[in-house]
Design an enzyme around this catalytic site. Sequence first.
Site, PDB file in Angstrom:
ATOM      1  N   ARG A  73      49.346  31.250  39.811  1.00  0.00           N
ATOM      2  CA  ARG A  73      48.403  31.516  40.892  1.00  0.00           C
ATOM      3  C   ARG A  73      47.574  32.731  40.534  1.00  0.00           C
ATOM      4  NH1 ARG A  73      50.738  30.926  45.571  1.00  0.00           N
ATOM      5  NH2 ARG A  73      49.280  32.113  46.811  1.00  0.00           N
ATOM      6  N   GLU A  87      46.400  23.835  53.446  1.00  0.00           N
ATOM      7  CA  GLU A  87      46.934  23.748  54.786  1.00  0.00           C
ATOM      8  C   GLU A  87      45.910  24.410  55.708  1.00  0.00           C
ATOM      9  OE1 GLU A  87      50.755  25.593  55.435  1.00  0.00           O
ATOM     10  OE2 GLU A  87      50.712  25.029  57.551  1.00  0.00           O
ATOM     11  N   LYS A  91      47.547  34.167  53.468  1.00  0.00           N
ATOM     12  CA  LYS A  91      46.786  33.861  54.681  1.00  0.00           C
ATOM     13  C   LYS A  91      47.392  34.548  55.900  1.00  0.00           C
ATOM     14  CE  LYS A  91      46.556  29.425  53.596  1.00  0.00           C
ATOM     15  NZ  LYS A  91      46.336  27.977  53.618  1.00  0.00           N
TER      16      LYS A  91
HETATM   17  P1  ATP Z   1      48.731  31.361  51.143  1.00  0.00           P
HETATM   18  O1  ATP Z   1      50.069  31.740  50.606  1.00  0.00           O
HETATM   19  O2  ATP Z   1      47.649  32.317  50.868  1.00  0.00           O
HETATM   20  O3  ATP Z   1      48.780  30.923  52.567  1.00  0.00           O
HETATM   21  P2  ATP Z   1      48.977  28.705  50.293  1.00  0.00           P
HETATM   22  O4  ATP Z   1      49.373  28.385  48.920  1.00  0.00           O
HETATM   23  O5  ATP Z   1      49.995  28.548  51.359  1.00  0.00           O
HETATM   24  O6  ATP Z   1      48.306  30.119  50.287  1.00  0.00           O
HETATM   25  P3  ATP Z   1      47.518  26.343  50.760  1.00  0.00           P
HETATM   26  O7  ATP Z   1      46.493  26.087  51.789  1.00  0.00           O
HETATM   27  O8  ATP Z   1      48.824  25.664  50.887  1.00  0.00           O
HETATM   28  O9  ATP Z   1      47.722  27.904  50.728  1.00  0.00           O
HETATM   29  O10 ATP Z   1      46.922  26.133  49.310  1.00  0.00           O
HETATM   30  C1  ATP Z   1      46.071  25.091  48.925  1.00  0.00           C
HETATM   31  C2  ATP Z   1      46.028  25.014  47.433  1.00  0.00           C
HETATM   32  O11 ATP Z   1      45.510  26.226  46.901  1.00  0.00           O
HETATM   33  C3  ATP Z   1      47.419  24.824  46.860  1.00  0.00           C
HETATM   34  O12 ATP Z   1      47.364  23.836  45.862  1.00  0.00           O
HETATM   35  C4  ATP Z   1      47.742  26.168  46.287  1.00  0.00           C
HETATM   36  O13 ATP Z   1      48.574  26.041  45.175  1.00  0.00           O
HETATM   37  C5  ATP Z   1      46.364  26.729  45.918  1.00  0.00           C
HETATM   38  N1  ATP Z   1      46.388  28.193  45.955  1.00  0.00           N
HETATM   39  C6  ATP Z   1      46.695  28.975  46.993  1.00  0.00           C
HETATM   40  N2  ATP Z   1      46.665  30.272  46.648  1.00  0.00           N
HETATM   41  C7  ATP Z   1      46.329  30.313  45.339  1.00  0.00           C
HETATM   42  C8  ATP Z   1      46.136  31.353  44.383  1.00  0.00           C
HETATM   43  N3  ATP Z   1      46.289  32.630  44.701  1.00  0.00           N
HETATM   44  N4  ATP Z   1      45.774  31.005  43.129  1.00  0.00           N
HETATM   45  C9  ATP Z   1      45.602  29.727  42.807  1.00  0.00           C
HETATM   46  N5  ATP Z   1      45.770  28.701  43.639  1.00  0.00           N
HETATM   47  C10 ATP Z   1      46.126  28.970  44.899  1.00  0.00           C
HETATM   48 MG    MG Z   2      50.911  26.710  51.883  1.00  0.00          MG
END
Ligand code: ATP
Ligand code: MG
Length: 557
Positions: free
Chosen positions: A264, A40, A274
């Site tokens: 994760r 995102e 984020k």
């Molecule tokens: P955050 O909670 O930090 O905002 P998010 O999961 O909302 O992270 P996205 O931009 O939606 O962030 O994530 C993009 C991809 O990265 C998704 O497939 C997510 O599962 C993966 N991802 C995000 N954080 C992690 C993590 N800590 N370990 C492994 N994969 C991750």
């Molecule tokens: Mg997300």
Amino acid sequence: MENRTTENQTLPDKLNFIEEIIEESIRQGEPRIHTRFPPEPNGYLHIGHAKSICLNFGLAKKYNGKCNLRFDDTNPVKEDVEYVDSIKEDIQWLGFQWDGEYYASDYFEKLYLWAEELICKGLAYVDNQTQEEIRLNRGTVQKAGVDSPYRNRTVEENLQLFRDMRAGKYADGAMVLRAKIDMAHPNMLLRDPLMYRIIHTDHHRTGSSWCIYPMYDYAHGQSDSIERITHSICTLEFDVHRPLYDWFIEKLNIFPSHQYEFARLNLNYTVMSKRKLLHLVQEGYVSSWDDPRMPTICGLRRRGYTPASLRLFAEKVGVAKRDNVIDLGLLEWCVREDLNKSAQRRMAVLDPIRVVITNYPQEKVEYIECVNNPEDVQAGTRSVPFSRNLYIDRDDFMENPPKKYFRLQPGGEVRLRYGYLIRCEEVIKEADGKVVELRCSYDPQSAHGESSDGRKVKGIIHWVEQKAAVEAEVRLFDRLFVSEDPEEGDGYLANLNPDSLKVVKGYLEPSLAQAIVGEKFQFERIGYFTADYDHTKERPIFNRTVGLKDSWSKIAK
Ligand code: ATP
Ligand code: MG
């Protein structure tokens, strides 16, 4: 050359569980593998995303498949092109290239039409309840939810309302579109989940075309399906969403993408959300998204991490089915491992004591050949100036040392790295007792690792010639948080490390003035350093990437 095959080389690598799933689907006749990385664009990528990138792109590569980059841009409020650009830059920097670049927002029309299709099938309805009512009526794990009074609207009425929602006739929050599933479903997410909400906010790509936006659960699986993704890999917390992912695909009867979950990445001493990282930037706890203390990919890059070190880290972490917390020491170990091979050695003194070699000729300067990288003969040597006036590090001298102290001490002898043996003859102090200068003698016969009478000296210390020394700003970064779990106690802001950045004046050997931004070095016996983005020849600035001390290697190997 002898051709030896070690056990490791002949055995195929053990498959991780996602690879096992993929190989099983290939055995079942799956003709192609297609993954995607779906960020995102609401912030910069962090080390957790790096893990996901290495996994998704790595699988595509291994199985001769494809990996898309898809921006999951369904929430106009928090998203921005600045983030889109940074995400693309970071993925490429990590060494990956996507096959297709897509945006969930490109699918808005298609998603909208599918929503109408679900309405027509009696599987979606417009709900006028407030957000609060919807929440209360959802029930609890123990208690079934309550049907919305609007749940049994006719198809015609729903269609009209939904079209009016799209046309902008209603204010934010006035109504939502919900899937009609089961208000008593044991999985709370299937109790008539939201599909669309009204948000009168311009989108960074679609502008003012839309005022209704799809929810993650409604957009994600269908986007996967449109792109004919075979393996949609996401983090563990989405496992409860999987039935919903499957429900939409089944009811729409579209290409059956499947979702698989892995644990994760969690790192100790690190926050990765984020939202929290944004807060650190906005409130000035760090200077920017690429502050070298940030766990963002751009922060790590500025700190001096290499793409190879992050890929190695992702590989070492592996793909787990259960959540765990990885030690930050593993990340540091990975960058040492990479830089040890590739970074040239230089000498630098960060906390100087002056050394005067009293029996060395007054005006003489000689040049000493120093090896650039003992791990890489190709890296050659360089000439480093040497004279009677040097700096050594304060750490390398002790006035009253314990036994087995092999560095410099009154009356003691050490070897200067690649240079002569010197003996400390006299200690000069300031009024407060601080040692400022050591008067030493040197053994003129002791160049090239010898001494005049065969005596052995254990300590070797680094040094820099005073006059030629380049003065530099050296930024000594440390962990951003003092506690392993930054959330413990009063939360992450209370656990910030007040000493996460210490700026010192360093004295560097002259060749370092020629360093280019981003160039990496090992400062002998200290650690790995990289020339910062603000570095210039006139105003050298180096970031400490990581110290040399390696407390991890025993565990990691
Ligand atoms: P955050 O909670 O930090 O905002 P998010 O999961 O909302 O992270 P996205 O931009 O939606 O962030 O994530 C993009 C991809 O990265 C998704 O497939 C997510 O599962 C993966 N991802 C995000 N954080 C992690 C993590 N800590 N370990 C492994 N994969 C991750
Ligand atoms: Mg997300």
